[in-house]
Each structure stands twice: as structure tokens, then as C-alpha cells.
Scaffold this motif. Structure first.
Motif, PDB file in Angstrom:
ATOM      1  N   SER A  95      35.279 -12.460  14.059  1.00  0.00           N
ATOM      2  CA  SER A  95      34.215 -11.947  15.216  1.00  0.00           C
ATOM      3  C   SER A  95      32.967 -11.482  14.254  1.00  0.00           C
ATOM      4  O   SER A  95      31.959 -11.952  14.692  1.00  0.00           O
ATOM      5  CB  SER A  95      34.649 -10.997  16.054  1.00  0.00           C
ATOM      6  OG  SER A  95      35.147  -9.918  15.355  1.00  0.00           O
ATOM      7  N   ASP A 100      33.567  -7.081  23.134  1.00  0.00           N
ATOM      8  CA  ASP A 100      34.713  -7.468  23.598  1.00  0.00           C
ATOM      9  C   ASP A 100      35.158  -8.194  24.805  1.00  0.00           C
ATOM     10  O   ASP A 100      35.937  -9.157  25.147  1.00  0.00           O
ATOM     11  CB  ASP A 100      35.945  -6.447  23.266  1.00  0.00           C
ATOM     12  CG  ASP A 100      36.064  -6.018  21.874  1.00  0.00           C
ATOM     13  OD1 ASP A 100      35.931  -6.849  21.037  1.00  0.00           O
ATOM     14  OD2 ASP A 100      36.433  -4.836  21.486  1.00  0.00           O
ATOM     15  N   ASN A 101      34.332  -7.472  25.784  1.00  0.00           N
ATOM     16  CA  ASN A 101      34.576  -8.161  27.307  1.00  0.00           C
ATOM     17  C   ASN A 101      34.182  -9.519  27.199  1.00  0.00           C
ATOM     18  O   ASN A 101      34.931 -10.372  27.762  1.00  0.00           O
ATOM     19  CB  ASN A 101      34.019  -7.161  28.226  1.00  0.00           C
ATOM     20  CG  ASN A 101      34.134  -7.774  29.729  1.00  0.00           C
ATOM     21  OD1 ASN A 101      35.229  -8.104  30.256  1.00  0.00           O
ATOM     22  ND2 ASN A 101      33.134  -7.590  30.649  1.00  0.00           N
ATOM     23  N   ASN A 122      36.579 -11.831  25.610  1.00  0.00           N
ATOM     24  CA  ASN A 122      37.982 -12.040  26.411  1.00  0.00           C
ATOM     25  C   ASN A 122      37.523 -13.198  27.324  1.00  0.00           C
ATOM     26  O   ASN A 122      38.227 -13.956  27.370  1.00  0.00           O
ATOM     27  CB  ASN A 122      38.435 -10.881  26.831  1.00  0.00           C
ATOM     28  CG  ASN A 122      38.871  -9.767  25.894  1.00  0.00           C
ATOM     29  OD1 ASN A 122      39.620 -10.279  24.758  1.00  0.00           O
ATOM     30  ND2 ASN A 122      38.942  -8.418  26.124  1.00  0.00           N
ATOM     31  N   GLN A 123      36.301 -13.093  27.865  1.00  0.00           N
ATOM     32  CA  GLN A 123      36.018 -14.065  28.970  1.00  0.00           C
ATOM     33  C   GLN A 123      35.809 -15.472  28.161  1.00  0.00           C
ATOM     34  O   GLN A 123      36.375 -16.407  28.623  1.00  0.00           O
ATOM     35  CB  GLN A 123      34.796 -13.726  29.550  1.00  0.00           C
ATOM     36  CG  GLN A 123      34.961 -12.400  30.600  1.00  0.00           C
ATOM     37  CD  GLN A 123      33.674 -11.996  31.138  1.00  0.00           C
ATOM     38  OE1 GLN A 123      32.685 -12.757  31.526  1.00  0.00           O
ATOM     39  NE2 GLN A 123      33.627 -10.870  31.154  1.00  0.00           N
ATOM     40  N   TYR A 181      37.350 -16.567  25.435  1.00  0.00           N
ATOM     41  CA  TYR A 181      38.645 -16.899  25.169  1.00  0.00           C
ATOM     42  C   TYR A 181      39.106 -17.654  26.348  1.00  0.00           C
ATOM     43  O   TYR A 181      39.653 -18.604  26.099  1.00  0.00           O
ATOM     44  CB  TYR A 181      39.554 -15.872  24.394  1.00  0.00           C
ATOM     45  CG  TYR A 181      40.739 -16.272  24.318  1.00  0.00           C
ATOM     46  CD1 TYR A 181      41.106 -17.107  22.931  1.00  0.00           C
ATOM     47  CD2 TYR A 181      41.881 -16.073  25.200  1.00  0.00           C
ATOM     48  CE1 TYR A 181      42.436 -17.454  22.841  1.00  0.00           C
ATOM     49  CE2 TYR A 181      43.382 -16.343  24.946  1.00  0.00           C
ATOM     50  CZ  TYR A 181      43.361 -17.171  23.852  1.00  0.00           C
ATOM     51  OH  TYR A 181      44.725 -17.461  23.816  1.00  0.00           O
ATOM     52  N   SER A 182      39.101 -16.871  27.541  1.00  0.00           N
ATOM     53  CA  SER A 182      39.708 -17.398  28.632  1.00  0.00           C
ATOM     54  C   SER A 182      39.281 -18.908  28.977  1.00  0.00           C
ATOM     55  O   SER A 182      39.838 -19.849  29.078  1.00  0.00           O
ATOM     56  CB  SER A 182      39.634 -16.734  29.725  1.00  0.00           C
ATOM     57  OG  SER A 182      40.380 -15.468  29.711  1.00  0.00           O
ATOM     58  N   SER A 205      40.236 -21.647  26.389  1.00  0.00           N
ATOM     59  CA  SER A 205      41.903 -21.924  26.724  1.00  0.00           C
ATOM     60  C   SER A 205      41.948 -22.795  27.616  1.00  0.00           C
ATOM     61  O   SER A 205      42.616 -23.811  27.710  1.00  0.00           O
ATOM     62  CB  SER A 205      42.693 -20.772  27.114  1.00  0.00           C
ATOM     63  OG  SER A 205      42.718 -19.792  25.802  1.00  0.00           O
ATOM     64  N   GLY A 219      35.394 -16.765  21.750  1.00  0.00           N
ATOM     65  CA  GLY A 219      36.532 -16.810  21.853  1.00  0.00           C
ATOM     66  C   GLY A 219      36.797 -18.286  21.388  1.00  0.00           C
ATOM     67  O   GLY A 219      36.006 -19.230  21.618  1.00  0.00           O
TER      68      GLY A 219
END
Length: 141
Positions: free
Chosen positions: A2, A25-26, A29-30, A32-33, A36, A114
Motif C-alpha cells: 500500500s 483502509d475503507n 477494502n471496497q 479489494y472487493s 475480487s 485492492g
């Protein structure tokens, strides 16, 4: 990783004199989702999340550093013409500089990214930005 991504973004921002981005970080995380989801479906498209900017990158997994991934967006700078969005590209197409302008957008203060190495052998990198950039009638910086 990061920190490498953040440093690569902030190098472009420093070149144009806008404040450095902070890691969120929020947002990461979004991002990364979504990365994915892209990897699992082998699609490559924006999420159209409201209130956030988004840059996408896809390439051979483990063949590129995170700096190289961000630099692929930063190289769009060569076509940047300044001016008021969407008239910001020497090619006449704002999309040719849209990743770069999101990186350096003056009102953007946070980034989170992410990444996922997909089953197709590609890395999917998603970066999310708050506040989003590329607003019609505004200058990038």
C-alpha cells in the motif's frame, strides 16, 4: 505494498503542486472487493460506485510492480493539455488522460487500492478515490 502505491500516486501529485493523498483502509477494502469480483468473472469494467473515483489496471500477475501499474496511468500525462474538464487532452478525448487526471485531481484527498491475482493469470488492481475527480467544468489542479 500500500505504501508503494501511495508513494507512486503522490509523486505525480507533487509534480503539479497538489497535496499528497492519504491512504484509506475503507476504500482499500471496497477496492479489494471489486477486484475480487473482476477476477472471478474475468470482466474488466468500472463499478460505477457513487461518490468515488476509480482507476482499473489489469496485466500479467507478478510481472509488474505496483509502481509500474500506477505509472501506466501516470504516463497519460504526456497527452494532458490542462484546461477545463473535459477539454484536457491533446488527443481531443478526455478518456486518454482520465486515469492521470484522477490521480492529480486537486479535490481528491484519499486513495485505497485492492488487488487480486485471478485464475486467468492476470492481476486486477482497483484504486478508489475520495473525492472523485473528472468533473465537467473544473480544472484538474
Amino acid at each position: 505494498m500500500s505504501q508503494e502505491i501511495l508513494d507512486a500516486h503522490n509523486r505525480y501529485r507533487a509534480e503539479v503542486g497538489v497535496p499528497s493523498l492519504q491512504w484509506c483502509d475503507n476504500l482499500a477494502n471496497q477496492a479489494y472487493s471489486w477486484a475480487s469480483q473482476l477476477a472471478s468473472t474475468k470482466r474488466f469494467e468500472h463499478s460505477h460506485t457513487q461518490g468515488q473515483g476509480e482507476n482499473l489496471w489489469k496485466g500479467t500477475a507478478k510481472a509488474f510492480s505496483f509502481t509500474q501499474m500506477v505509472d501506466s496511468w501516470g504516463r497519460e500525462k504526456q497527452y494532458f493539455a490542462g484546461g477545463i474538464f473535459p477539454n484536457v487532452s491533446t488527443t481531443g478525448n478526455w478518456a486518454d488522460v482520465g486515469h492521470y487526471t484522477q490521480i492529480v485531481w486537486k479535490d481528491t484527498s484519499k486513495v485505497g487500492c485492492g488487488w487480486v491475482d485471478g485464475p486467468d493469470g492476470n492481476c486486477y488492481l482497483v484504486c478508489r478515490y475520495v473525492s472523485p475527480g473528472n468533473f465537467i467544468g473544473q480544472a484538474a489542479f
